[in-house]
Motif scaffolding. Structure first.
Motif, PDB file in Angstrom:
ATOM      1  N   VAL A  80       1.139  -1.406  -0.285  1.00  0.00           N
ATOM      2  CA  VAL A  80       0.257  -0.305  -0.331  1.00  0.00           C
ATOM      3  C   VAL A  80       0.887   1.085   0.134  1.00  0.00           C
ATOM      4  O   VAL A  80       0.782   1.991  -0.539  1.00  0.00           O
ATOM      5  CB  VAL A  80      -0.974   0.645   1.498  1.00  0.00           C
ATOM      6  CG1 VAL A  80      -1.266   1.550   1.319  1.00  0.00           C
ATOM      7  CG2 VAL A  80      -1.881  -0.916   0.723  1.00  0.00           C
ATOM      8  N   PHE A  81       1.928   1.430   0.892  1.00  0.00           N
ATOM      9  CA  PHE A  81       2.261   2.626   0.685  1.00  0.00           C
ATOM     10  C   PHE A  81       3.472   2.465  -0.272  1.00  0.00           C
ATOM     11  O   PHE A  81       3.875   3.592  -1.102  1.00  0.00           O
ATOM     12  CB  PHE A  81       3.154   2.548   1.965  1.00  0.00           C
ATOM     13  CG  PHE A  81       2.262   2.456   3.570  1.00  0.00           C
ATOM     14  CD1 PHE A  81       1.649   3.740   3.649  1.00  0.00           C
ATOM     15  CD2 PHE A  81       1.959   1.466   4.038  1.00  0.00           C
ATOM     16  CE1 PHE A  81       0.985   4.210   4.760  1.00  0.00           C
ATOM     17  CE2 PHE A  81       1.874   1.730   5.606  1.00  0.00           C
ATOM     18  CZ  PHE A  81       1.593   2.850   5.529  1.00  0.00           C
ATOM     19  N   GLU A  82       3.779   1.511  -0.812  1.00  0.00           N
ATOM     20  CA  GLU A  82       4.675   1.509  -1.348  1.00  0.00           C
ATOM     21  C   GLU A  82       4.627   2.140  -2.861  1.00  0.00           C
ATOM     22  O   GLU A  82       5.290   2.660  -4.188  1.00  0.00           O
ATOM     23  CB  GLU A  82       5.504  -0.051  -1.896  1.00  0.00           C
ATOM     24  CG  GLU A  82       6.553   0.001  -1.471  1.00  0.00           C
ATOM     25  CD  GLU A  82       7.175  -1.743  -1.285  1.00  0.00           C
ATOM     26  OE1 GLU A  82       6.678  -3.032  -1.564  1.00  0.00           O
ATOM     27  OE2 GLU A  82       8.214  -1.426  -0.546  1.00  0.00           O
ATOM     28  N   ASP A  83       3.300   1.601  -3.167  1.00  0.00           N
ATOM     29  CA  ASP A  83       1.678   1.990  -4.332  1.00  0.00           C
ATOM     30  C   ASP A  83       2.259   3.756  -4.123  1.00  0.00           C
ATOM     31  O   ASP A  83       2.044   4.288  -5.337  1.00  0.00           O
ATOM     32  CB  ASP A  83       0.889   1.177  -4.543  1.00  0.00           C
ATOM     33  CG  ASP A  83       0.998  -0.082  -5.035  1.00  0.00           C
ATOM     34  OD1 ASP A  83       1.854  -0.254  -5.111  1.00  0.00           O
ATOM     35  OD2 ASP A  83      -0.493  -0.532  -4.375  1.00  0.00           O
ATOM     36  N   MET A  84       2.620   4.585  -3.484  1.00  0.00           N
ATOM     37  CA  MET A  84       2.750   5.967  -3.388  1.00  0.00           C
ATOM     38  C   MET A  84       3.736   6.493  -3.137  1.00  0.00           C
ATOM     39  O   MET A  84       4.278   7.328  -3.048  1.00  0.00           O
ATOM     40  CB  MET A  84       2.067   5.701  -2.104  1.00  0.00           C
ATOM     41  CG  MET A  84       0.263   5.206  -1.693  1.00  0.00           C
ATOM     42  SD  MET A  84      -0.221   6.398  -0.159  1.00  0.00           S
ATOM     43  CE  MET A  84       0.056   5.414   1.529  1.00  0.00           C
TER      44      MET A  84
END
Length: 455
Positions: A80-84
Motif C-alpha cells: 500500500v505504501f510502496e504504491d504511493m
C-alpha cells in the motif's frame, strides 16, 4: 511519495488500530528486510550496476521483479505504501532499541521517502497498563504498585450521559449510539455491552460518524453520536451537508466542551462552531439533572439536528434543573446582569454572592439553549443597562458576540456590554481552575468584569 524527496514517516502500530501481521513467512521476510545489512547490500548493488553500460536497465528490471514478489508474499500494508512511492521498512519491534535505531539509520540513509512500520505494545513493561490500556491513555496520579487511581472516581457528565442514553434505548428501539473510537471516554461502554447491535464504532473518522448519523436518521432511526468537541470539528462539512440541509433528526452528544484542563490546548472545546450550523439547536446543561432532561428532549421530543454540549468532569456548585426553558433568571438584580451558560453557572452565582457583600445587586441569567437565541433573553434582561456575557469559548462567533448583536438589533437599551471569554487563541496547558482564573472566568474574574461595566 511522488516527489522522491528524503522523508521518513514512522507508523507506530501499537496493536489498537492496525491488525497484527500473521504467518511465519511474513515474519521471516519482514525480519530480513529490516536487517541493516540488507540495506547496505542493496545500496552497493545499485552502485555496482550503475557502472555497467546497461546497469540502469538491469537494476530497474530487478527492482520490478522484487516488487512483484513482495506484493505476492508480503503483508498488504507494505505494498500500500510502496504504491504511493514510499519504501517500506518493517514491521520492527519498537521495544528493541538497537534494532529500531539501526532501521532508522537505514531509513535516513535511503535518500528517498521511507515508511518505517514500528510495532509497539501499549503499556509495555507495566502490567496494570497492559490489562487496561484504554484507562492509561490519559491518567492522573495513581499508585505505581497497583495501578489504582489515588483519588476515587466521581460521577461525571460523560457517565450521566451514558446511563441516560441506555435508559432511552430501553424505552425506544430506534435509539442507536455512534462513537469514533471513544466508547469508554464518552461513557458508552455500558451501552455497547447492553445493545451491541445498536452500537457503532466508526474509528477515528468523525466526519463519517456524522454522515452515518444522517443516513441512519433518514431511515427512521434516532442516532446519537457521542464525540469530543475538538474532534467533532473534523465533521464540520458533514454537519452542514449530510445533516442540517436535510433537516435530519440526529443528536450530537458533544463532550469536553469548553476548558478541558490537563488534556491541553489540542483538546479544548472552545470553538463555537455548532451555532453556525443552519437549523441546529444547541442545548447547554449546567448540571447532571439538566443533562438528563435535555438529552431526553433531544432524543424523543425534538426534530432536526440537535446538539447537547457539556464539559469534562462533574458539576461545579450548581445542581439545579431549569427544565425546558430557553432562558432562566437564576437570581434577580437591578444594578447589572451577567449572562452565562453551562459549567460557568456556578461561578456566576458565586460572583453574585461576592458582589452582594459590596452592595451590588447582580442579576444572573442562564442560557439553557445557546442556539438559536431568541427574544426571551431580551425579556430576561429587561430593566438592566449593564451586562457581562461570560463563556469558556473563543470570542469570535461565540454566544457573547451573537447576543450583543441581538440586543442591539432589538433596541434593548444596554448602555455597557462586556465580553468575558477564552480570548482570541486556544488557552495553553493548565488545570481548569488555573485557566479560569487566568482568563477571568472564575467568580473573582466575573466580579471584576461587573465592576468595570459599573464604572
Amino acid at each position: 511519495g511522488g516527489s522522491g524527496e528524503p522523508l521518513v514517516v514512522i507508523l507506530n502500530d501499537n496493536g489498537m488500530s492496525i491488525d497484527k501481521n500473521v504467518g511465519g513467512l511474513s515474519k521471516h521476510l519482514s525480519r530480513m528486510r529490516t536487517e541493516p545489512e540488507y540495506y547496505a547490500f542493496k545500496k552497493k548493488y545499485r552502485k555496482a550496476l550503475e557502472k555497467l553500460p546497461a546497469g540502469r536497465t538491469l537494476y530497474e528490471w530487478s527492482h520490478e521483479l522484487k516488487t512483484a514478489l513482495k506484493k505476492s508474499l508480503l503483508p498488504p500494508v507494505s505494498t500500500v505504501f510502496e504504491d504511493m512511492g514510499f519504501s517500506y521498512m518493517g514491521p520492527v519491534d519498537g521495544h528493541d532499541v538497537q534494532r529500531l535505531t539501526a532501521v532508522l539509520r537505514a531509513a535516513r540513509e535511503a535518500g528517498r521517502p521511507v515508511l518505517v512500520h514500528v510495532h509497539t505494545v501499549k503499556g509495555s513493561g507495566y502490567e496494570p497498563a497492559l490489562r487496561e490500556p484504554e484507562k492509561f491513555h490519559g491518567v492522573g496520579a495513581f499508585d505505581p504498585a497497583t495501578g489504582q487511581v489515588q483519588q476515587p472516581a466521581q460521577e461525571t457528565f460523560s457517565h450521566v450521559f451514558g446511563e441516560t442514553l441506555r435508559q432511552l434505548a430501553r424505552q425506544d428501539g430506534r435509539v442507536c449510539a455512534i462513537t469514533a473510537a471513544m466508547a469508554d471516554g464518552t461513557g458508552l461502554t455500558g451501552f455497547a455491552g447492553e445493545f451491541p447491535r445498536r452500537f457503532f464504532d466508526v474509528g477515528i473518522a468523525e466526519g463519517h460518524g456524522v454522515a452515518m448519523a444522517g443516513g441512519m436518521a433518514k431511515q427512521g432511526l434516532i442516532p446519537v453520536f457521542a464525540v469530543y468537541d475538538s474532534f467533532l470539528q473534523r465533521g464540520y462539512d458533514m454537519l452542514v451537508q449530510d445533516m442540517a440541509l436535510e433537516k435530519l433528526h440526529g443528536v450530537l452528544a458533544v463532550d469536553r466542551c469548553g476548558l478541558v484542563g490537563a488534556d491541553g490546548e489540542t483538546h479544548h472545546g472552545c470553538l463555537d462552531y455548532l451555532g453556525q450550523i443552519p437549523g441546529m439547536t444547541v442545548l447547554a446543561p449546567a448540571s447532571f439533572a439538566e443533562l438528563r432532561r435535555m438529552l431526553r428532549r433531544a432524543v424523543l421530543d425534538m426534530t432536526g439536528p440537535v446538539a447537547v454540549r457539556y464539559p469534562r468532569g462533574g458539576e461545579d456548585g450548581y445542581d439545579g434543573d431549569c427544565g425546558d426553558e430557553p432562558v432562566t433568571v437564576l437570581r434577580q438584580g437591578t444594578d447589572a446582569a451577567i449572562v452565562t451558560y453551562g459549567i460557568l453557572t456556578g461561578q456566576a452565582l458565586r460572583a453574585a454572592e461576592l458582589l452582594e457583600k459590596e452592595g451590588v445587586s447582580l442579576r444572573v441569567v442562564k442560557l439553557n439553549r445557546v442556539a438559536p437565541l431568541d427574544d426571551g433573553i431580551c425579556r430576561a434582561l429587561d430593566g438592566v443597562k449593564r451586562v457581562v456575557a461570560a463563556e469558556d469559548q473563543l470570542r469570535a462567533g461565540a454566544v457573547g458576540e451573537r447576543l450583543g448583536a441581538l440586543l442591539l438589533e432589538r433596541g434593548a437599551g444596554i448602555e455597557r456590554y462586556a465580553l468575558r471569554n477564552a480570548g482570541e487563541a486556544l488557552p495553553a496547558q493548565g488545570s481548569t481552575a488555573q485557566l479560569r482564573h487566568v482568563l477571568g472566568l472564575d467568580a473573582e474574574g466575573m466580579v471584576q468584569a461587573v465592576r468595570e461595566v459599573l464604572k
